[in-house]
Every structure is written in C-alpha cells, then in structure tokens.
Design a protein around this motif. Sequence first.
Motif, PDB file in Angstrom:
ATOM      1  N   GLN A  81       0.825  -1.214   0.000  1.00 51.55           N
ATOM      2  CA  GLN A  81       0.000   0.000   0.000  1.00 51.55           C
ATOM      3  C   GLN A  81       0.859   1.265   0.000  1.00 51.55           C
ATOM      4  O   GLN A  81       0.590   2.224  -0.716  1.00 51.55           O
ATOM      5  CB  GLN A  81      -0.906  -0.014   1.238  1.00 51.55           C
ATOM      6  N   ALA A  82       1.933   1.236   0.797  1.00 51.70           N
ATOM      7  CA  ALA A  82       2.784   2.427   0.931  1.00 51.70           C
ATOM      8  C   ALA A  82       3.403   2.822  -0.406  1.00 51.70           C
ATOM      9  O   ALA A  82       3.534   4.009  -0.718  1.00 51.70           O
ATOM     10  CB  ALA A  82       3.884   2.155   1.959  1.00 51.70           C
ATOM     11  N   ILE A  83       3.774   1.831  -1.215  1.00 47.54           N
ATOM     12  CA  ILE A  83       4.368   2.129  -2.519  1.00 47.54           C
ATOM     13  C   ILE A  83       3.334   2.813  -3.416  1.00 47.54           C
ATOM     14  O   ILE A  83       3.654   3.770  -4.123  1.00 47.54           O
ATOM     15  CB  ILE A  83       4.877   0.834  -3.182  1.00 47.54           C
ATOM     16  N   TRP A  84       2.097   2.314  -3.356  1.00 45.00           N
ATOM     17  CA  TRP A  84       1.058   2.923  -4.197  1.00 45.00           C
ATOM     18  C   TRP A  84       0.788   4.357  -3.793  1.00 45.00           C
ATOM     19  O   TRP A  84       0.552   5.216  -4.637  1.00 45.00           O
ATOM     20  CB  TRP A  84      -0.221   2.092  -4.163  1.00 45.00           C
ATOM     21  N   GLU A  85       0.843   4.604  -2.478  1.00 46.46           N
ATOM     22  CA  GLU A  85       0.670   6.000  -2.032  1.00 46.46           C
ATOM     23  C   GLU A  85       1.784   6.873  -2.578  1.00 46.46           C
ATOM     24  O   GLU A  85       1.553   8.001  -3.018  1.00 46.46           O
ATOM     25  CB  GLU A  85       0.653   6.057  -0.501  1.00 46.46           C
ATOM     26  N   LYS A  86       3.014   6.350  -2.547  1.00 40.31           N
ATOM     27  CA  LYS A  86       4.142   7.111  -3.091  1.00 40.31           C
ATOM     28  C   LYS A  86       3.965   7.322  -4.587  1.00 40.31           C
ATOM     29  O   LYS A  86       4.304   8.373  -5.126  1.00 40.31           O
ATOM     30  CB  LYS A  86       5.454   6.379  -2.820  1.00 40.31           C
ATOM     31  N   PHE A  87       3.420   6.302  -5.230  1.00 45.41           N
ATOM     32  CA  PHE A  87       3.186   6.437  -6.658  1.00 45.41           C
ATOM     33  C   PHE A  87       2.176   7.556  -6.934  1.00 45.41           C
ATOM     34  O   PHE A  87       2.370   8.371  -7.845  1.00 45.41           O
ATOM     35  CB  PHE A  87       2.688   5.114  -7.239  1.00 45.41           C
ATOM     36  N   ILE A  88       1.136   7.619  -6.116  1.00 42.40           N
ATOM     37  CA  ILE A  88       0.124   8.663  -6.314  1.00 42.40           C
ATOM     38  C   ILE A  88       0.733  10.045  -6.059  1.00 42.40           C
ATOM     39  O   ILE A  88       0.503  10.993  -6.809  1.00 42.40           O
ATOM     40  CB  ILE A  88      -1.097   8.400  -5.403  1.00 42.40           C
ATOM     41  N   THR A  89       1.559  10.146  -4.994  1.00 43.25           N
ATOM     42  CA  THR A  89       2.234  11.415  -4.728  1.00 43.25           C
ATOM     43  C   THR A  89       3.080  11.830  -5.926  1.00 43.25           C
ATOM     44  O   THR A  89       3.075  12.992  -6.343  1.00 43.25           O
ATOM     45  CB  THR A  89       3.149  11.295  -3.493  1.00 43.25           C
ATOM     46  N   THR A  90       3.826  10.856  -6.482  1.00 41.95           N
ATOM     47  CA  THR A  90       4.670  11.156  -7.639  1.00 41.95           C
ATOM     48  C   THR A  90       3.825  11.626  -8.825  1.00 41.95           C
ATOM     49  O   THR A  90       4.169  12.598  -9.497  1.00 41.95           O
ATOM     50  CB  THR A  90       5.472   9.903  -8.052  1.00 41.95           C
ATOM     51  N   ALA A  91       2.691  10.918  -9.046  1.00 39.07           N
ATOM     52  CA  ALA A  91       1.819  11.302 -10.153  1.00 39.07           C
ATOM     53  C   ALA A  91       1.322  12.731  -9.962  1.00 39.07           C
ATOM     54  O   ALA A  91       1.292  13.530 -10.905  1.00 39.07           O
ATOM     55  CB  ALA A  91       0.646  10.335 -10.245  1.00 39.07           C
ATOM     56  N   LYS A  92       0.973  13.065  -8.716  1.00 35.18           N
ATOM     57  CA  LYS A  92       0.520  14.425  -8.416  1.00 35.18           C
ATOM     58  C   LYS A  92       1.619  15.430  -8.751  1.00 35.18           C
ATOM     59  O   LYS A  92       1.373  16.467  -9.372  1.00 35.18           O
ATOM     60  CB  LYS A  92       0.223  14.483  -6.916  1.00 35.18           C
ATOM     61  N   TYR A  93       2.824  15.084  -8.319  1.00 30.32           N
ATOM     62  CA  TYR A  93       3.968  15.957  -8.581  1.00 30.32           C
ATOM     63  C   TYR A  93       4.151  16.170 -10.078  1.00 30.32           C
ATOM     64  O   TYR A  93       4.321  17.291 -10.548  1.00 30.32           O
ATOM     65  CB  TYR A  93       5.228  15.340  -7.967  1.00 30.32           C
ATOM     66  N   VAL A  94       4.103  15.064 -10.834  1.00 29.37           N
ATOM     67  CA  VAL A  94       4.326  15.147 -12.282  1.00 29.37           C
ATOM     68  C   VAL A  94       3.230  15.986 -12.939  1.00 29.37           C
ATOM     69  O   VAL A  94       3.517  16.912 -13.702  1.00 29.37           O
ATOM     70  CB  VAL A  94       4.378  13.742 -12.914  1.00 29.37           C
ATOM     71  N   VAL A  95       1.974  15.686 -12.611  1.00 29.89           N
ATOM     72  CA  VAL A  95       0.866  16.388 -13.262  1.00 29.89           C
ATOM     73  C   VAL A  95       0.912  17.880 -12.934  1.00 29.89           C
ATOM     74  O   VAL A  95       0.819  18.729 -13.831  1.00 29.89           O
ATOM     75  CB  VAL A  95      -0.486  15.776 -12.833  1.00 29.89           C
ATOM     76  N   LEU A  96       1.105  18.203 -11.651  1.00 32.18           N
ATOM     77  CA  LEU A  96       1.091  19.613 -11.262  1.00 32.18           C
ATOM     78  C   LEU A  96       2.264  20.373 -11.871  1.00 32.18           C
ATOM     79  O   LEU A  96       2.086  21.447 -12.450  1.00 32.18           O
ATOM     80  CB  LEU A  96       1.128  19.742  -9.738  1.00 32.18           C
ATOM     81  N   SER A  97       3.472  19.797 -11.744  1.00 33.31           N
ATOM     82  CA  SER A  97       4.630  20.562 -12.205  1.00 33.31           C
ATOM     83  C   SER A  97       4.655  20.642 -13.735  1.00 33.31           C
ATOM     84  O   SER A  97       4.807  21.729 -14.301  1.00 33.31           O
ATOM     85  CB  SER A  97       5.937  19.989 -11.655  1.00 33.31           C
ATOM     86  N   VAL A  98       4.445  19.504 -14.403  1.00 36.60           N
ATOM     87  CA  VAL A  98       4.495  19.546 -15.866  1.00 36.60           C
ATOM     88  C   VAL A  98       3.332  20.378 -16.416  1.00 36.60           C
ATOM     89  O   VAL A  98       3.509  21.189 -17.331  1.00 36.60           O
ATOM     90  CB  VAL A  98       4.488  18.122 -16.469  1.00 36.60           C
ATOM     91  N   GLY A  99       2.148  20.226 -15.810  1.00 36.23           N
ATOM     92  CA  GLY A  99       1.005  21.034 -16.232  1.00 36.23           C
ATOM     93  C   GLY A  99       1.300  22.521 -16.097  1.00 36.23           C
ATOM     94  O   GLY A  99       1.075  23.309 -17.022  1.00 36.23           O
ATOM     95  N   GLY A 100       1.818  22.897 -14.937  1.00 36.51           N
ATOM     96  CA  GLY A 100       2.150  24.302 -14.703  1.00 36.51           C
ATOM     97  C   GLY A 100       3.176  24.807 -15.702  1.00 36.51           C
ATOM     98  O   GLY A 100       3.045  25.909 -16.250  1.00 36.51           O
ATOM     99  N   GLU A 101       4.202  23.979 -15.951  1.00 39.29           N
ATOM    100  CA  GLU A 101       5.251  24.390 -16.889  1.00 39.29           C
ATOM    101  C   GLU A 101       4.691  24.570 -18.296  1.00 39.29           C
ATOM    102  O   GLU A 101       5.043  25.530 -18.995  1.00 39.29           O
ATOM    103  CB  GLU A 101       6.363  23.340 -16.918  1.00 39.29           C
ATOM    104  N   MET A 102       3.820  23.657 -18.721  1.00 37.53           N
ATOM    105  CA  MET A 102       3.266  23.749 -20.074  1.00 37.53           C
ATOM    106  C   MET A 102       2.449  25.028 -20.234  1.00 37.53           C
ATOM    107  O   MET A 102       2.624  25.774 -21.197  1.00 37.53           O
ATOM    108  CB  MET A 102       2.381  22.530 -20.384  1.00 37.53           C
ATOM    109  N   LEU A 103       1.555  25.280 -19.261  1.00 35.81           N
ATOM    110  CA  LEU A 103       0.698  26.462 -19.363  1.00 35.81           C
ATOM    111  C   LEU A 103       1.526  27.739 -19.340  1.00 35.81           C
ATOM    112  O   LEU A 103       1.411  28.594 -20.224  1.00 35.81           O
ATOM    113  CB  LEU A 103      -0.313  26.474 -18.215  1.00 35.81           C
ATOM    114  N   LEU A 104       2.380  27.840 -18.321  1.00 36.44           N
ATOM    115  CA  LEU A 104       3.162  29.057 -18.147  1.00 36.44           C
ATOM    116  C   LEU A 104       4.140  29.245 -19.308  1.00 36.44           C
ATOM    117  O   LEU A 104       4.280  30.344 -19.854  1.00 36.44           O
ATOM    118  CB  LEU A 104       3.904  28.967 -16.814  1.00 36.44           C
ATOM    119  N   GLY A 105       4.791  28.163 -19.695  1.00 37.22           N
ATOM    120  CA  GLY A 105       5.795  28.245 -20.758  1.00 37.22           C
ATOM    121  C   GLY A 105       5.181  28.635 -22.090  1.00 37.22           C
ATOM    122  O   GLY A 105       5.700  29.511 -22.795  1.00 37.22           O
TER     123      GLY A 105
END
Lengths: 304, 315
Positions: A81-105
Amino acid sequence: MFNRRKEFSSTEIQYRALSDQGLIRLFILPTIILLVVINIFPLFWSLVLSFSNFTAKFPLVWGKNPRFLGIGQYIKLLTDQAIWEKFITTAKYVVLSVGGEMLLGFGLALLLQIKFRGREIITTLLVLPMTMSPVIVGLMWKLFYDPNWGMFNYLLGLGKIDWATDTRYNLYAAVIADIWMWTPFVMLLALAGLGAIPQYLYEAAEVDRASWWHKFTRITLPMVWPLLLVALIFRTMEAFKVFDIAMGISGRGATAPQLLSIHLYDTAFVTWKTGIGSALGYIVLVMIIAITNIFIKYLNKAKQ
Amino acid sequence: MSAVNKKRVSIVRIIVIILICIFTFIYLVPLLFVIDTSFKPWTLIKEWPPRVFFKPSIAPYIRIFTARTVFPPGTKLTQEQIDNMTWYQKIVYYETNEEIVRIGDFPSRFANSLIVTLISTAFTIILATFSAYAFSRFNIKGKNDLLFFILATRMLPAVVVLIPVFLMFRKLGLADNQLGLIILYTAFNLSFAVWVLKGFIDEIPVEYEEAAMVDGYTRFQTFWRIIIPQSMTGIAATAVFCFIFSWNEFGFAFIMTKSRAQTIPPWLPYQMGVLGYDWAAAAAGAVLFIIPALIFTVLLRKNLVRGITFGAIRK
C-alpha cells in the motif's frame, strides 16, 4: 521524434565507405564499449539483482546474500500500500509541475511573439533558472521559503508556513521550484515552434477576417502542437525521475515529500536493500517507457 | 486598418511589453533574493521582515571559504594584534567576532567540481566527435538502431544503472574517487554529445570532403583538416552543454563521493547545519557555484533549443 537524415546516396561515398571499415570501427567502438560497460551491463546486472534479496552492506555470499527469490520482490512491491501512495504522490507531482510548466511556458512564448527591443535579453534572463543545478535550485528555494527570514511568505503575505519540512506543503514547495526551473524549457520549445509557423497563414486568415480565437485554435495551436508534445515527453520523463529539487528543499526521510524517486534512493543507498531497490527501479523504468510510448503515439499522430 | 485601431494596437503592445518586463523581474526574484542574501551582514541575517537594502558585506563569502572559531567572550584584542590581521581576518573579526582557523571545505569541493567537469567534458567531446563523424558520413550496418541505443542509455532512470555501477566501482576502488566520477560523467554525456554533434556535422556539405579527397587527402586527413575546423562552433556548444550537465549533476556524485572527491552539489545543501544556520554563507556558496552555469547560458543562448532537444530541433 528525431530528424533522420537521408544517407548519402552518391556512389562515390558508398564506394569509399566500404574501404573505411577499419576507420569506422576505430571511431565508434570506444563510444559503444564505454556505454555498454557503464550503462547496458549494469542494466542487466540490476535486473538480476532485482530477483534477489541482495544487500550491498554485507559481503557477497552465494545462496545467502544474494538469495534468489524469483519475482517475489516484485509481488511484494506491487501489493504494498505504501508504494502505491508514493506512486500517487509522484503522479501528483508530475501532473502539477508539468502542467504548470506547459501552461506558463506556452503563455510566455505567446507573449514573447511580440517583437521589441530587448526581447532577446528578456528571453535569456528567463532561461537562466534552467541551467542551474537542480539541487542548488532546491537550496535557493529553501532559503527563499524559510519561515523565519525568507522572502516567500512575506511577499505573499502568508504568515509562518514552513514550506520545506511541513508534510502538508513540502510537495507543493517542490512543485513550485520545479515549475520555476523548467518553465523556460517549455517556453524555448514553444518559441521555436511559433517561430516556424509561416506568416502567410496568418495573412490569409486576416483576409478572411478570422477572429483572434479562430486564428489561435486553427493555425497556432495545431502548428506548435508537435513541439509542445516533445516538451511534454521530455518534462514528464524527467519529472518522474527527479528527486534533487525536492531533496535540496526538504532533505531526505520524513521531512521530504514522499516521492517514488526519493524512496528509491533511500531503499538502495540508505537502508541498503539493493535487491528490492533494483526491483523498484525496474518498475519505475517500465512505467516511464509506457508513459513515453503513449505520448510518442500521439506525437506521430499529430505530425501526420 | 483605421488609424484609431492602429493606435489602440500600439498601446496594447506597450502594455504587454511592460507586463513582460515586470513578469521577468518577478520571475527572477528568488535568484535576486539569494544574491542579495549572500551579501547580508551578520546582524541582519535573522531580521524579520527580511531587509533587502543594506550596506553589502563580503563577510559571507569569506565565511564560506574558511573554518573559524569564536573568540571566547570577553576577549579583548590589543590594537597591535588587530593591526597584524589581514583584511579578511579583520572583516570576520569585526562582523562575527571570529578567528579564522583554516581554509574550509568549499575550495576543495569547488576544485573537485572543476576537475571532474573539465576532464569528463574533454573525454566526452573527443569520443563523441569521432563517433558523430562516423555516424554522419558512413553507411553503418544497423546505424539507426545503434543511434537509438545510444540515446536510450541517456533516458534510463539513473538509479537502475547506479546500483551495479556503485558495486563495480566499490570493487575497483573508484568510489569516492575523481576518476570514477569522470568515467561516469563521460558515459552519461556521451549519448547526448554524439546526437548533437552528429546534427552539426550533418550540416557540413560533403562536397568539401569529396574535393579534398580528390586532391589526395586520406579519410583521416579530411576529418582532421576539414570536419574539425568546420564544426568548431558545434563542438564548442556541445562542450558547454556537457560542462553544464556535469557541473550540475547531483545523483551520481551524491552516491559515489563522500569526502575526498566530493563535488559541490552533494556538499553545499548539507552544510546548513554545519554552518550553524549561516544562511548568508550558504547563499554565497550557491552564488559562486551558479556563476559558471549562468555565464555559459548567456554564451549558449543561440544553441539552447538545439541542445535541450538532443539536436532534434535546429532553429
């Protein structure tokens, strides 16, 4: 995704190419050998290790360390379970940061379409964060975030939020720094794409009295789309693996955001669970390849 | 377009330009803040709200370079003792009441960064120029597969490769060794350099070489006398990129080096505790470290797009 140049078809060159086999080997072999020794061989070694409980902390004793467990490690990891939670955190990180970069850039690139004196200076200034060391960018943001004397909270009027070590915020702290660092990357690619749009398309649209929105959705967006996808692929791959920005801000362990990549480092080199670390590395590798392939499919469609 | 309309457009234009300039300034505030902090006098460091304008002090830079001890409380130095001090000793004495004991770790870490980066860049460029030339000019069996293979090595998550490399290097005594890092960085940058350099060499017309070979040049001579000089800009740009990558690299250095061969990126962020929360000194270290990368970025600006896409996009 990458330009493939046509081979030189002149018979002259082909004839000479045949006589140059020795030279070719001499020129290419060192590169290939180095890459095989430092990249490919370790890759297979990792795969072997991932099926074992090997730990690099203790000396090698066959049958005990490493003991081979088959796919046991993978099952253990994928049902954790703990790995899946980390995976979700990572996905959040990727979506938020890459999304922000795409829009702003992309937004910045659109604004920078205007030609004015000093445009090149502005572009160069905006690009500066991109070539700094990620971990030093993390350190700089740690200083900037500091609740006791940093500027961030003060400038935004946020009170004493401890961005670096408060587990509610540290993921977003890393996301903001990531966006700051990598927006210029998207901006540069978008600028290159926008610059390549033939001007006559707009002139034709002008004749037809097309609205700004119409021009944007029918000309600009389809024309830059392939390059935006390239930016998206690069950024997603990197954001999935990145840990140095977050580590620069929050350090490691409990205070750091629970990213898969940081966990991977901890498993392999702090708790020295080398075998399970390799298995986790392979899971991440497969995920990256899968995601990239989906994007590349879209890219090929967009190029047609 | 009517005159009124035209006027409106030009006003919008000016407003957008002003907005861009303001945005750029805001965007760079974190960087400016760190530069600002690196000159903060000791007494202002913990002040809230943080002060931006003050008389700049060079002491944080002296502190990052040195290890110091505090004079015991109540120590009164005689005028003669103070006169015998060097200028930097005086600055440190007046600002933080400290005595410089020895040179700190910063210079040796910085030197490690320089050595590892420069030598690995040189190796990378030498190997990559040969390979890129061969890939650009010859029909090689399975060329596209080989090129893809070279690229793929760069896209791997570093950790997967790093675990066995760590075991290998530990066995060979290359852990915490500059040579170990140099080998790693060379391999790491090689794929990038081959791709980008191939792009540059592709652009040189083959006719030059054909003409030279008609004149009796051997293959190697054409490579040495024509390709190398013609692709000098490309080689320089690629070298600068390799320099930036190696200079900034954290993951490998963090695992592979502990002290002797340690570079700045794995060292500086962990000095916060050691420096006694001396933020200004940490900021000074960060500023000194990013200066080379900043200079190179400005020099590279024309080739940046090409570099970050591995030569795929040639503006």
